[in-house]
Motif scaffolding. Sequence first.
Motif, short mmCIF file in Angstrom:
data_model
loop_
_atom_site.label_atom_id
_atom_site.label_comp_id
_atom_site.label_asym_id
_atom_site.label_seq_id
_atom_site.Cartn_x
_atom_site.Cartn_y
_atom_site.Cartn_z
N LEU A 99 -5.05 -6.60 -4.21
CA LEU A 99 -3.61 -6.71 -4.05
C LEU A 99 -3.20 -6.75 -2.58
N VAL A 100 -3.92 -6.00 -1.75
CA VAL A 100 -3.65 -5.93 -0.31
C VAL A 100 -4.99 -5.80 0.40
N GLU A 101 -5.13 -6.53 1.52
CA GLU A 101 -6.32 -6.39 2.34
C GLU A 101 -5.96 -6.52 3.81
N ALA A 102 -6.39 -5.53 4.58
CA ALA A 102 -6.24 -5.60 6.04
C ALA A 102 -7.42 -6.40 6.57
N ASP A 103 -7.30 -6.92 7.77
CA ASP A 103 -8.46 -7.60 8.34
C ASP A 103 -9.36 -6.58 9.03
N GLU A 104 -10.41 -7.03 9.67
CA GLU A 104 -11.40 -6.09 10.20
C GLU A 104 -10.91 -5.27 11.38
N GLN A 105 -9.84 -5.68 12.04
CA GLN A 105 -9.33 -4.92 13.18
C GLN A 105 -7.89 -4.48 12.99
N GLN A 106 -7.37 -4.59 11.80
CA GLN A 106 -5.96 -4.31 11.54
C GLN A 106 -5.72 -2.85 11.18
N GLU A 107 -4.94 -2.17 12.00
CA GLU A 107 -4.51 -0.82 11.70
C GLU A 107 -3.10 -0.88 11.15
N GLY A 108 -2.73 0.09 10.33
CA GLY A 108 -1.36 0.10 9.84
C GLY A 108 -1.24 0.79 8.51
N VAL A 109 -0.06 0.67 7.95
CA VAL A 109 0.25 1.21 6.63
C VAL A 109 0.45 0.03 5.70
N PHE A 110 -0.20 0.07 4.54
CA PHE A 110 -0.14 -1.02 3.60
C PHE A 110 0.28 -0.47 2.24
N SER A 111 0.92 -1.29 1.45
CA SER A 111 1.34 -0.82 0.13
C SER A 111 1.24 -1.95 -0.89
N ALA A 112 1.19 -1.55 -2.13
CA ALA A 112 1.19 -2.49 -3.24
C ALA A 112 1.82 -1.78 -4.43
N GLU A 113 2.33 -2.54 -5.36
CA GLU A 113 2.91 -1.96 -6.56
C GLU A 113 1.81 -1.47 -7.49
N ILE A 114 1.92 -0.24 -7.93
CA ILE A 114 0.99 0.35 -8.88
C ILE A 114 1.72 0.44 -10.22
N ASP A 115 1.22 -0.26 -11.22
CA ASP A 115 1.86 -0.31 -12.53
C ASP A 115 0.95 0.37 -13.56
N LEU A 116 1.18 1.66 -13.77
CA LEU A 116 0.34 2.41 -14.69
C LEU A 116 0.52 1.98 -16.14
N ASP A 117 1.69 1.42 -16.48
CA ASP A 117 1.87 0.89 -17.83
C ASP A 117 0.96 -0.31 -18.05
N GLN A 118 0.85 -1.18 -17.04
CA GLN A 118 -0.05 -2.33 -17.12
C GLN A 118 -1.51 -1.86 -17.22
N GLN A 119 -1.86 -0.82 -16.48
CA GLN A 119 -3.20 -0.26 -16.56
C GLN A 119 -3.49 0.25 -17.98
N GLU A 120 -2.56 0.98 -18.54
CA GLU A 120 -2.73 1.52 -19.89
C GLU A 120 -2.84 0.39 -20.92
N GLN A 121 -2.06 -0.66 -20.74
CA GLN A 121 -2.13 -1.82 -21.63
C GLN A 121 -3.51 -2.47 -21.55
N LEU A 122 -4.04 -2.63 -20.34
CA LEU A 122 -5.38 -3.18 -20.17
C LEU A 122 -6.41 -2.31 -20.89
N ARG A 123 -6.30 -1.02 -20.74
CA ARG A 123 -7.25 -0.10 -21.38
C ARG A 123 -7.15 -0.16 -22.90
N ARG A 124 -5.95 -0.41 -23.43
CA ARG A 124 -5.79 -0.54 -24.89
C ARG A 124 -6.38 -1.84 -25.41
N PHE A 125 -6.12 -2.96 -24.72
CA PHE A 125 -6.55 -4.27 -25.19
C PHE A 125 -7.99 -4.61 -24.83
N PHE A 126 -8.56 -3.87 -23.90
CA PHE A 126 -9.94 -4.09 -23.46
C PHE A 126 -10.58 -2.72 -23.30
#
Length: 149
Positions: A114-141
């Motif tokens: 979802l997010v990747e810094a490069d080899e020399q990139q410092e900083g704060v990074f974020s991405a959306e975490i959807d636990l409902d989507q995770q639970e759905q994946l675990r149910r269907f697979f």
Amino acid sequence: MCQGGESHLESAIFAPGQEVITAKTALANIGLSICYDLRFPELFRQLVGAGAQLLTVPAAFTYVSGEAHWHTLLRARAIENQCYVLAANQCGQHHHKFKTYGHSLIIDPWGKVLVEADEQQEGVFSAEIDLDQQEQLRRFFPVLEYRLL
């Protein structure tokens, strides 16, 4: 010594932990690990068994081992455990002895970066975490339910 001429005997200064640790937060149940743990999939399976929904991997992977294994191991841990993985890796030259790989990542339970810094990139990074989507994946697979060991 690993390929590329770098060698680090971390066991000379670090001792292994004795417990599998998760932290319940408002965001998710977080499984705690460190850099070298990434090479032991059984730990991550135990973290998920203890309720982890998000796996964290703070790291100082060297450039050589990072280039060879960082992405593959992190994506494998995300896929096989159907978990989000947050992996913060140091970057740059350290003590004139070794260089770390960087490439901090956030990976979803399907193994998508979802997010990747490069080899020399410092900083704060974020991405959306959807636990409902995770639970759905675990149910269907439901691979976590079908494991035998």
